[in-house]
Design an enzyme around this catalytic site. Structure first.
Site, PDB file in Angstrom:
ATOM      1  CB  SER A   1       8.074  -9.709  -0.063  1.00  0.00           C
ATOM      2  OG  SER A   1       9.003  -8.668   0.138  1.00  0.00           O
TER       3      SER A   1
ATOM      4  CE1 TYR B   1       4.442  -6.931   2.564  1.00  0.00           C
ATOM      5  CE2 TYR B   1       6.831  -6.827   2.301  1.00  0.00           C
ATOM      6  CZ  TYR B   1       5.568  -6.959   1.749  1.00  0.00           C
ATOM      7  OH  TYR B   1       5.424  -7.136   0.395  1.00  0.00           O
TER       8      TYR B   1
END
Length: 333
Positions: free
Chosen positions: A142, A167
């Site tokens: 990501s 995350y």
């Protein structure tokens, strides 16, 4: 060739499967269909790909009625025994791991879900690849790993040691774990740092989704950081095209991480304006402060992906948003 794609009830996984099955490959998809957002949308994606309601049963292989070379199994990556059994039975050549607990803000409230899925689950994928002679693992990272870096464009040569959400930390951990397995066990791994993917069948927790819903419902939308945010919005078809180019090619090195984005950051208020134009309706805006875990700007340097695989995103924002709005209005009537 046989490919395992994880996360196939999810946004990117659904679109990837629908392109792969048009090629001469066999695809097996897995997903746990959790309730992070509405499972109804996930089951609808599966149905669109020809997978029936039987998919609700755990660890049962369901054949697609639409694509003879696609089947689906509801499974958790954390279930190491079932995952290994699947690898042993199916004899995959390649693996594309898109399954993960997504969402920056959700990770602040529910950290354990990210450890279970993104750390334990990914470790199980690596172990299965190691023990079942997988040639190449392509996996989702990501752009969040860059944190609040002020250097633009963001490059894979930049230091990514200061994540601002759990995350992001789990995604950076995935890259380190993949590097270790490539080094120790000799199979290729390719990580993809996705930059704000949008399009039809998208995730309801994404801002463009909630913007569209609220504008149509006549409700105000929250514009974070007073609108001073920039995102490298990337249309789903461009993302899928990049993934397939990698899956269809021999890895350039045993371990590599790439940015995959549009390389054209858009200011948040301009993005909202594009949605307003597509809907033919103006939004009521509520300007608020930056949220914890959010980043100011994303801007992808995709030159490595362009040079190694001929990646060339070409969907204009107006076209991509138009396609999303058309789907949204039709799906939600």
């Amino acid at each position: 060739m046989k490919i395992l794609v994880t996360g196939t009830a999810g946004f990117i996984g659904f679109h990837l499967v629908n392109q792969l099955v048009r090629q001469d490959v066999e695809v097996v998809g897995i997903d746990n269909i959790n309730d992070y957002y509405s499972p109804d949308l996930k089951f609808a994606r599966l149905a669109e790909a020809g997978v029936s309601d039987e998919a609700a049963a755990w660890n049962k292989k369901v054949a697609s009625s639409r694509y003879p070379n696609y089947s689906f199994v509801r499974m958790k990556l954390e279930d190491r025994e079932q995952l290994n059994r699947l690898f042993e039975t199916e004899k995959f050549d390649l693996v594309c791991n898109l399954a993960a607990q997504a969402g920056v803000r959700y990770s602040i409230e529910n950290p354990q879900a990210y450890i279970d899925s993104n750390i334990v689950g990914f470790a199980n994928i690596l172990e299965a690849c190691r023990h079942h002679n997988i040639q190449h693992l392509v996996y989702a990272s990501s752009s969040s790993v860059y944190g609040n870096s002020s250097k633009m464009p963001l490059s894979t040569t930049d230091a990514v040691d200061n994540p601002v959400s759990l995350y992001a930390a789990t995604k950076k951990s995935n890259e380190l774990m993949a590097h270790t397995y490539s080094h120790l066990y000799g199979f290729a791994t390719t990580g993809l740092r996705f930059f704000t993917v949008y399009g039809p069948w998208g995730r309801p927790d994404m801002a463009y989704f909630s913007f569209t819903k609220n504008i149509l419902d006549g409700k105000p939308i929250k514009v974070f950081n007073q609108g001073e945010l920039y995102r490298d919005f990337t249309y789903i078809d461009d993302i899928v095209d990049g993934i397939i180019k990698i899956l269809n090619s021999k890895p350039k090195t045993p371990y590599k991480v790439y940015n995959i984005g549009n390389s054209t950051p858009v200011k948040l208020v301009d993005f909202i304006g594009t949605i307003e134009t597509a809907l033919g309706k103006e939004a009521a805006k509520e300007y608020v402060e930056m949220q914890p875990g959010d980043v100011y700007k994303t801007f992808a340097d995709v030159s490595d992906l362009e040079n190694d695989f001929g990646y060339a995103p070409d969907t204009p924002l107006e076209k991509g948003i138009g396609q999303f709005v058309k789907w949204y209005v039709d799906y939600y009537r």
